[in-house]
Design a protein around this motif. Structure first.
Motif, PDB file in Angstrom:
ATOM      1  N   GLU A 116      78.522  23.676  47.654  1.00 43.41           N
ATOM      2  CA  GLU A 116      78.387  24.413  46.216  1.00 43.41           C
ATOM      3  C   GLU A 116      76.653  24.289  45.906  1.00 43.41           C
ATOM      4  OE1 GLU A 116      81.327  24.827  43.792  1.00 43.41           O
ATOM      5  OE2 GLU A 116      82.427  26.056  45.106  1.00 43.41           O
ATOM      6  N   ALA A 117      76.970  22.760  46.543  1.00 39.91           N
ATOM      7  CA  ALA A 117      75.695  22.087  46.361  1.00 39.91           C
ATOM      8  C   ALA A 117      74.620  22.807  47.312  1.00 39.91           C
ATOM      9  CB  ALA A 117      75.308  20.496  45.308  1.00 39.91           C
ATOM     10  N   ARG A 118      75.144  22.801  48.435  1.00 42.08           N
ATOM     11  CA  ARG A 118      74.360  22.849  49.570  1.00 42.08           C
ATOM     12  C   ARG A 118      73.311  24.112  49.536  1.00 42.08           C
ATOM     13  NH1 ARG A 118      74.030  25.625  52.161  1.00 42.08           N
ATOM     14  NH2 ARG A 118      72.904  26.501  54.892  1.00 42.08           N
ATOM     15  N   GLY A 119      74.413  24.579  49.183  1.00 41.36           N
ATOM     16  CA  GLY A 119      73.985  26.279  48.875  1.00 41.36           C
ATOM     17  C   GLY A 119      73.016  26.686  47.727  1.00 41.36           C
ATOM     18  N   LEU A 120      72.922  25.861  46.481  1.00 44.29           N
ATOM     19  CA  LEU A 120      71.821  26.132  45.616  1.00 44.29           C
ATOM     20  C   LEU A 120      71.017  25.447  46.207  1.00 44.29           C
ATOM     21  CD1 LEU A 120      74.306  24.835  42.406  1.00 44.29           C
ATOM     22  CD2 LEU A 120      73.624  27.045  43.024  1.00 44.29           C
ATOM     23  N   VAL A 121      70.621  24.789  46.833  1.00 49.42           N
ATOM     24  CA  VAL A 121      69.495  24.101  47.679  1.00 49.42           C
ATOM     25  C   VAL A 121      69.305  25.423  48.270  1.00 49.42           C
ATOM     26  CG1 VAL A 121      68.417  22.530  48.743  1.00 49.42           C
ATOM     27  CG2 VAL A 121      69.702  21.332  46.860  1.00 49.42           C
ATOM     28  N   PRO A 161      66.872  23.818  44.098  1.00 51.33           N
ATOM     29  CA  PRO A 161      67.243  22.608  43.679  1.00 51.33           C
ATOM     30  C   PRO A 161      67.716  21.450  42.539  1.00 51.33           C
ATOM     31  CG  PRO A 161      64.834  22.802  43.726  1.00 51.33           C
ATOM     32  CD  PRO A 161      65.709  24.096  44.035  1.00 51.33           C
ATOM     33  N   GLY A 162      66.806  22.212  41.315  1.00 48.09           N
ATOM     34  CA  GLY A 162      67.336  22.446  39.933  1.00 48.09           C
ATOM     35  C   GLY A 162      68.586  21.998  39.636  1.00 48.09           C
ATOM     36  N   LEU A 163      69.261  23.482  39.994  1.00 45.57           N
ATOM     37  CA  LEU A 163      70.722  23.573  39.517  1.00 45.57           C
ATOM     38  C   LEU A 163      71.391  23.118  40.253  1.00 45.57           C
ATOM     39  CD1 LEU A 163      72.312  25.513  37.601  1.00 45.57           C
ATOM     40  CD2 LEU A 163      72.473  27.064  39.485  1.00 45.57           C
ATOM     41  N   LEU A 205      71.016  19.805  41.482  1.00 46.92           N
ATOM     42  CA  LEU A 205      71.342  18.484  40.754  1.00 46.92           C
ATOM     43  C   LEU A 205      71.768  19.017  39.501  1.00 46.92           C
ATOM     44  CD1 LEU A 205      70.060  15.719  41.059  1.00 46.92           C
ATOM     45  CD2 LEU A 205      68.000  15.679  40.554  1.00 46.92           C
ATOM     46  N   GLY A 206      71.632  18.997  38.687  1.00 52.49           N
ATOM     47  CA  GLY A 206      72.536  19.309  37.291  1.00 52.49           C
ATOM     48  C   GLY A 206      74.307  19.528  37.485  1.00 52.49           C
ATOM     49  N   TYR A 207      74.399  20.286  38.633  1.00 52.22           N
ATOM     50  CA  TYR A 207      75.914  20.500  39.708  1.00 52.22           C
ATOM     51  C   TYR A 207      75.948  19.367  39.929  1.00 52.22           C
ATOM     52  CZ  TYR A 207      79.608  22.314  42.207  1.00 52.22           C
ATOM     53  OH  TYR A 207      80.939  22.429  42.375  1.00 52.22           O
ATOM     54  N   LEU A 208      75.879  19.108  40.572  1.00 54.06           N
ATOM     55  CA  LEU A 208      75.738  17.337  41.064  1.00 54.06           C
ATOM     56  C   LEU A 208      76.623  16.515  39.915  1.00 54.06           C
ATOM     57  CD1 LEU A 208      73.482  17.005  44.655  1.00 54.06           C
ATOM     58  CD2 LEU A 208      76.850  17.295  44.193  1.00 54.06           C
ATOM     59  N   LEU A 209      74.953  15.813  39.734  1.00 51.72           N
ATOM     60  CA  LEU A 209      75.247  15.125  38.421  1.00 51.72           C
ATOM     61  C   LEU A 209      76.468  15.171  37.358  1.00 51.72           C
ATOM     62  CD1 LEU A 209      71.435  13.610  38.184  1.00 51.72           C
ATOM     63  CD2 LEU A 209      73.179  12.994  39.396  1.00 51.72           C
ATOM     64  N   GLY A 210      76.612  16.707  36.476  1.00 49.39           N
ATOM     65  CA  GLY A 210      76.961  17.047  35.877  1.00 49.39           C
ATOM     66  C   GLY A 210      78.467  17.009  36.094  1.00 49.39           C
ATOM     67  N   THR A 211      78.647  17.498  37.266  1.00 54.19           N
ATOM     68  CA  THR A 211      79.825  17.638  37.806  1.00 54.19           C
ATOM     69  C   THR A 211      80.723  16.010  37.660  1.00 54.19           C
ATOM     70  OG1 THR A 211      80.407  19.115  39.017  1.00 54.19           O
ATOM     71  CG2 THR A 211      81.779  17.811  39.972  1.00 54.19           C
ATOM     72  N   LEU A 212      79.350  14.989  38.525  1.00 57.97           N
ATOM     73  CA  LEU A 212      79.629  13.797  38.683  1.00 57.97           C
ATOM     74  C   LEU A 212      80.519  13.062  37.493  1.00 57.97           C
ATOM     75  CD1 LEU A 212      80.166  11.329  39.931  1.00 57.97           C
ATOM     76  CD2 LEU A 212      78.003  10.948  40.089  1.00 57.97           C
ATOM     77  N   ASP A 272      78.026  33.641  43.475  1.00 59.43           N
ATOM     78  CA  ASP A 272      77.610  33.336  45.427  1.00 59.43           C
ATOM     79  C   ASP A 272      77.263  31.867  45.806  1.00 59.43           C
ATOM     80  OD1 ASP A 272      78.477  35.661  46.819  1.00 59.43           O
ATOM     81  OD2 ASP A 272      77.153  36.761  46.923  1.00 59.43           O
ATOM     82  N   ALA A 273      76.451  31.713  43.803  1.00 62.91           N
ATOM     83  CA  ALA A 273      75.545  30.589  44.276  1.00 62.91           C
ATOM     84  C   ALA A 273      76.431  29.490  43.919  1.00 62.91           C
ATOM     85  CB  ALA A 273      73.909  30.738  43.168  1.00 62.91           C
TER      86      ALA A 273
END
Length: 115
Positions: A79-84, A89-91, A93-100, A28-29
């Motif tokens: 999905e990033a908004r759902g994590l926040v 928020p750390g995950l 940010l990691g998801y956003l930057l890691g995917t990018l 879900d996250a």
């Protein structure tokens, strides 16, 4: 004809993404298939950008159509908004930057493979 090819490519790309999503592990996250789809799509787009194998119609059908339907920035953002919202928020940010970062590297690897 190009419009029809792009439309058909888009439908096939969306169906491919949906099929992968349904077949892969997700929570879900964070839906890990989105990361793989976006990185694979970036690699294929890099490959397509540097290749000389296809004509303009095929390049548009594959790049704009199929890969446009296959990759998904909107799901990535949701999905990033759902994590926040879930207090991670750390995950996020990691998801956003890691995917990018993975997508940028994948584009370059695709271009290198075509060259």
């Amino acid at each position: 004809m190009t419009t029809l090819f792009v439309a058909a490519g888009g439908v096939l790309g969306v169906l491919a993404r949906w099929g992968i999503y349904r077949l892969t592990f997700h929570t879900d996250a964070l839906i890990w298939s989105t990361v793989g789809i976006n990185i694979a799509g970036s690699f294929l787009l890099g490959l397509l950008a540097a290749e000389n194998w296809f004509g303009q119609d095929a390049r548009e059908a594959l790049g704009v159509g199929f890969l446009g339907g296959f990759t998904t920035f909107s799901t990535y953002a949701v999905e990033a908004r759902g994590l926040v919202a879930a207090g991670r928020p750390g995950l996020a940010l990691g998801y956003l930057l890691g995917t990018l970062a993975g997508a940028v590297v994948a584009v370059r690897l695709g271009m290198w493979a075509a060259e």
